[in-house]
Design a protein around this motif. Structure first.
Motif, PDB file in Angstrom:
ATOM      1  N   HIS A  44      -2.928   5.341   0.042  1.00 55.37           N
ATOM      2  CA  HIS A  44      -1.692   5.924   0.582  1.00 55.37           C
ATOM      3  C   HIS A  44      -0.436   5.458  -0.157  1.00 55.37           C
ATOM      4  CE1 HIS A  44      -3.890   7.786   3.788  1.00 55.37           C
ATOM      5  NE2 HIS A  44      -4.447   6.634   4.082  1.00 55.37           N
ATOM      6  N   MET A  45      -0.581   4.441  -1.013  1.00 51.25           N
ATOM      7  CA  MET A  45       0.587   3.961  -1.759  1.00 51.25           C
ATOM      8  C   MET A  45       1.176   5.037  -2.668  1.00 51.25           C
ATOM      9  SD  MET A  45      -0.621   0.228  -2.944  1.00 51.25           S
ATOM     10  CE  MET A  45      -0.047  -1.200  -2.076  1.00 51.25           C
ATOM     11  N   LEU A  46       0.367   6.014  -3.026  1.00 49.34           N
ATOM     12  CA  LEU A  46       0.835   7.073  -3.935  1.00 49.34           C
ATOM     13  C   LEU A  46       1.240   8.349  -3.179  1.00 49.34           C
ATOM     14  CD1 LEU A  46      -1.903   6.706  -6.730  1.00 49.34           C
ATOM     15  CD2 LEU A  46       0.264   5.503  -6.507  1.00 49.34           C
ATOM     16  N   ASP A  47       1.176   8.320  -1.848  1.00 46.76           N
ATOM     17  CA  ASP A  47       1.454   9.523  -1.053  1.00 46.76           C
ATOM     18  C   ASP A  47       2.846  10.107  -1.266  1.00 46.76           C
ATOM     19  OD1 ASP A  47      -1.071   9.526  -0.002  1.00 46.76           O
ATOM     20  OD2 ASP A  47      -0.478   8.916   2.023  1.00 46.76           O
ATOM     21  N   GLN A  48       3.847   9.265  -1.473  1.00 51.94           N
ATOM     22  CA  GLN A  48       5.217   9.764  -1.610  1.00 51.94           C
ATOM     23  C   GLN A  48       5.541  10.214  -3.039  1.00 51.94           C
ATOM     24  OE1 GLN A  48       7.241  10.091   1.140  1.00 51.94           O
ATOM     25  NE2 GLN A  48       5.508   9.364   2.333  1.00 51.94           N
ATOM     26  N   ILE A  49       4.601   9.981  -3.964  1.00 57.66           N
ATOM     27  CA  ILE A  49       4.826  10.355  -5.368  1.00 57.66           C
ATOM     28  C   ILE A  49       4.333  11.779  -5.595  1.00 57.66           C
ATOM     29  CG2 ILE A  49       4.356   9.771  -7.777  1.00 57.66           C
ATOM     30  CD1 ILE A  49       3.793   6.894  -6.823  1.00 57.66           C
ATOM     31  N   LYS A  50       5.187  12.605  -6.163  1.00 66.28           N
ATOM     32  CA  LYS A  50       4.826  14.009  -6.393  1.00 66.28           C
ATOM     33  C   LYS A  50       4.919  14.336  -7.883  1.00 66.28           C
ATOM     34  CE  LYS A  50       6.385  15.657  -1.838  1.00 66.28           C
ATOM     35  NZ  LYS A  50       5.529  14.817  -1.148  1.00 66.28           N
ATOM     36  N   ILE A  51       4.130  15.331  -8.289  1.00 65.14           N
ATOM     37  CA  ILE A  51       4.203  15.813  -9.673  1.00 65.14           C
ATOM     38  C   ILE A  51       4.489  17.308  -9.640  1.00 65.14           C
ATOM     39  CG2 ILE A  51       2.572  14.078 -10.514  1.00 65.14           C
ATOM     40  CD1 ILE A  51       0.574  16.531 -10.814  1.00 65.14           C
ATOM     41  N   ASP A  52       4.951  17.825 -10.760  1.00 66.66           N
ATOM     42  CA  ASP A  52       5.193  19.258 -10.882  1.00 66.66           C
ATOM     43  C   ASP A  52       3.854  19.920 -11.218  1.00 66.66           C
ATOM     44  OD1 ASP A  52       6.256  21.784 -11.203  1.00 66.66           O
ATOM     45  OD2 ASP A  52       6.965  21.402 -13.242  1.00 66.66           O
ATOM     46  N   TYR A  53       3.307  20.653 -10.274  1.00 65.55           N
ATOM     47  CA  TYR A  53       2.019  21.327 -10.463  1.00 65.55           C
ATOM     48  C   TYR A  53       2.276  22.831 -10.435  1.00 65.55           C
ATOM     49  CZ  TYR A  53      -2.925  22.499  -9.773  1.00 65.55           C
ATOM     50  OH  TYR A  53      -4.201  23.002  -9.902  1.00 65.55           O
ATOM     51  N   TYR A  54       2.367  23.424 -11.612  1.00 66.46           N
ATOM     52  CA  TYR A  54       2.660  24.858 -11.759  1.00 66.46           C
ATOM     53  C   TYR A  54       3.904  25.258 -10.977  1.00 66.46           C
ATOM     54  CZ  TYR A  54      -1.992  24.979 -13.811  1.00 66.46           C
ATOM     55  OH  TYR A  54      -3.084  24.736 -14.606  1.00 66.46           O
ATOM     56  N   GLY A  97       7.151  -0.178  -9.037  1.00 67.58           N
ATOM     57  CA  GLY A  97       6.762  -1.300  -9.868  1.00 67.58           C
ATOM     58  C   GLY A  97       5.344  -1.219 -10.407  1.00 67.58           C
ATOM     59  N   PHE A  98       4.761  -0.013 -10.445  1.00 63.74           N
ATOM     60  CA  PHE A  98       3.401   0.151 -10.959  1.00 63.74           C
ATOM     61  C   PHE A  98       3.424   0.368 -12.468  1.00 63.74           C
ATOM     62  CE2 PHE A  98       2.491   2.153  -6.596  1.00 63.74           C
ATOM     63  CZ  PHE A  98       2.088   0.940  -6.068  1.00 63.74           C
ATOM     64  N   ASN A  99       2.372  -0.111 -13.138  1.00 62.86           N
ATOM     65  CA  ASN A  99       2.229   0.071 -14.574  1.00 62.86           C
ATOM     66  C   ASN A  99       0.862   0.722 -14.841  1.00 62.86           C
ATOM     67  OD1 ASN A  99       2.667  -0.030 -17.293  1.00 62.86           O
ATOM     68  ND2 ASN A  99       2.118  -2.196 -17.493  1.00 62.86           N
ATOM     69  N   PRO A 100       0.754   2.052 -14.649  1.00 54.34           N
ATOM     70  CA  PRO A 100      -0.540   2.720 -14.803  1.00 54.34           C
ATOM     71  C   PRO A 100      -0.993   2.809 -16.256  1.00 54.34           C
ATOM     72  CG  PRO A 100       1.181   4.333 -14.445  1.00 54.34           C
ATOM     73  CD  PRO A 100       1.828   2.982 -14.322  1.00 54.34           C
ATOM     74  N   MET A 101      -2.318   2.867 -16.421  1.00 60.03           N
ATOM     75  CA  MET A 101      -2.910   3.051 -17.751  1.00 60.03           C
ATOM     76  C   MET A 101      -3.976   4.133 -17.616  1.00 60.03           C
ATOM     77  SD  MET A 101      -3.515  -0.966 -18.440  1.00 60.03           S
ATOM     78  CE  MET A 101      -3.955  -1.242 -16.738  1.00 60.03           C
ATOM     79  N   HIS A 102      -4.210   4.894 -18.709  1.00 57.11           N
ATOM     80  CA  HIS A 102      -5.252   5.920 -18.630  1.00 57.11           C
ATOM     81  C   HIS A 102      -6.069   5.936 -19.910  1.00 57.11           C
ATOM     82  CE1 HIS A 102      -3.599   9.060 -21.315  1.00 57.11           C
ATOM     83  NE2 HIS A 102      -2.417   8.616 -20.921  1.00 57.11           N
ATOM     84  N   ASP A 103      -7.275   6.485 -19.766  1.00 56.96           N
ATOM     85  CA  ASP A 103      -8.168   6.592 -20.929  1.00 56.96           C
ATOM     86  C   ASP A 103      -8.345   8.054 -21.331  1.00 56.96           C
ATOM     87  OD1 ASP A 103      -9.788   7.687 -18.999  1.00 56.96           O
ATOM     88  OD2 ASP A 103     -11.285   6.098 -19.024  1.00 56.96           O
ATOM     89  N   ILE A 111      -2.522  -3.187  -9.079  1.00 60.32           N
ATOM     90  CA  ILE A 111      -1.524  -3.535  -8.064  1.00 60.32           C
ATOM     91  C   ILE A 111      -1.207  -5.019  -8.232  1.00 60.32           C
ATOM     92  CG2 ILE A 111      -0.977  -3.595  -5.602  1.00 60.32           C
ATOM     93  CD1 ILE A 111      -1.506  -0.773  -6.745  1.00 60.32           C
ATOM     94  N   PRO A 112      -0.063  -5.323  -8.843  1.00 61.48           N
ATOM     95  CA  PRO A 112       0.279  -6.737  -9.016  1.00 61.48           C
ATOM     96  C   PRO A 112       0.634  -7.357  -7.669  1.00 61.48           C
ATOM     97  CG  PRO A 112       2.076  -5.348  -9.760  1.00 61.48           C
ATOM     98  CD  PRO A 112       0.954  -4.434  -9.356  1.00 61.48           C
ATOM     99  N   PRO A 113       0.417  -8.666  -7.540  1.00 59.23           N
ATOM    100  CA  PRO A 113       0.822  -9.314  -6.287  1.00 59.23           C
ATOM    101  C   PRO A 113       2.324  -9.130  -6.096  1.00 59.23           C
ATOM    102  CG  PRO A 113      -0.203 -10.887  -7.809  1.00 59.23           C
ATOM    103  CD  PRO A 113      -0.137  -9.571  -8.507  1.00 59.23           C
ATOM    104  N   MET A 114       2.719  -8.942  -4.857  1.00 57.55           N
ATOM    105  CA  MET A 114       4.137  -8.728  -4.568  1.00 57.55           C
ATOM    106  C   MET A 114       4.879 -10.057  -4.554  1.00 57.55           C
ATOM    107  SD  MET A 114       4.089  -5.773  -1.630  1.00 57.55           S
ATOM    108  CE  MET A 114       5.850  -5.648  -1.510  1.00 57.55           C
ATOM    109  N   THR A 115       6.052 -10.055  -5.154  1.00 59.29           N
ATOM    110  CA  THR A 115       6.902 -11.243  -5.102  1.00 59.29           C
ATOM    111  C   THR A 115       7.589 -11.275  -3.740  1.00 59.29           C
ATOM    112  OG1 THR A 115       8.823 -10.058  -5.946  1.00 59.29           O
ATOM    113  CG2 THR A 115       7.370 -11.093  -7.587  1.00 59.29           C
TER     114      THR A 115
END
Length: 194
Positions: A44-54, A97-103, A111-115
């Motif tokens: 659910h951490m990504l629920d508020q993130i939206k992308i442009d899909y068509y 504060g996410f740093n995603p990587m893809h292949d 998910i880094p520990p929260m300060t």
């Protein structure tokens, strides 16, 4: 609980409308809480993130499979490989504060520990979201009270019925705001727990 509003035909629909709108406000707040980052991964951490899909702003969960195979990792597997770059960019620029990587096919979001500072920032953000939802509840109460006042003015209900209906709307508002506050306190504890 026998409601005076439910027994008065002129107010029966109003009671249902007010309760339904307040329930929707609570569900919206619950969705905000679910998407708030804690110390461990959640889909659910990504629920508020939206992308442009068509041409349409779309939640990531509607264009990809989102899983949490480990406590500190979210894995996003888009149904269309062409979306990998857009999803990665949306996650990176979300301000969480996410740093995603893809292949090229799968996006891994560690998910880094929260300060302590980030935890306090998250709680402060949630407090603002809580206040916005409390304001929504009060606006719903105001709309309900105005409808009751109009029914009294149009002689559809008596002055006593108007007073009882306003009291019931106030009790419902107080109860629903209490639910919001309890949800907030539970999430605050979850966020601040290391």
């Amino acid at each position: 609980m026998a409601s005076a509003m439910a027994s008065i035909p002129a107010l029966k629909d109003l009671q249902v409308q007010v309760k339904t709108r307040m329930d929707k406000t609570i569900e919206d707040f619950r969705a905000n809480l679910l998407s708030t980052r804690t110390g461990r991964a959640s889909v659910h951490m990504l629920d508020q993130i939206k992308i442009d899909y068509y041409g349409t702003d779309t939640q990531i969960s509607q264009v990809a499979q989102v899983t949490t195979p480990e406590a500190q990792l979210i894995v996003v597997q888009p149904w269309e490989i062409s979306l990998v770059g857009a999803i990665e960019k949306a996650i990176r620029t979300s301000g969480q504060g996410f740093n995603p990587m893809h292949d090229g096919r799968i996006i891994r979001v560690p998910i880094p520990p929260m300060t302590e500072e980030r935890r306090k920032e998250a709680v402060k953000h949630l407090a603002g979201v809580l206040e916005g939802h409390k304001t929504s509840m009060r606006n719903i109460r105001r709309d309900g009270n105005e409808a009751v006042k109009k029914a009294a003015k149009d002689k559809l209900i008596s002055a006593d019925d108007e007073k009882r209906a306003n009291e019931e709307i106030q009790q419902l508002t107080d109860a629903q705001i209490k639910v919001l506050e309890e949800m907030f306190k539970a999430k605050e504890k979850d966020v601040m727990t290391v």
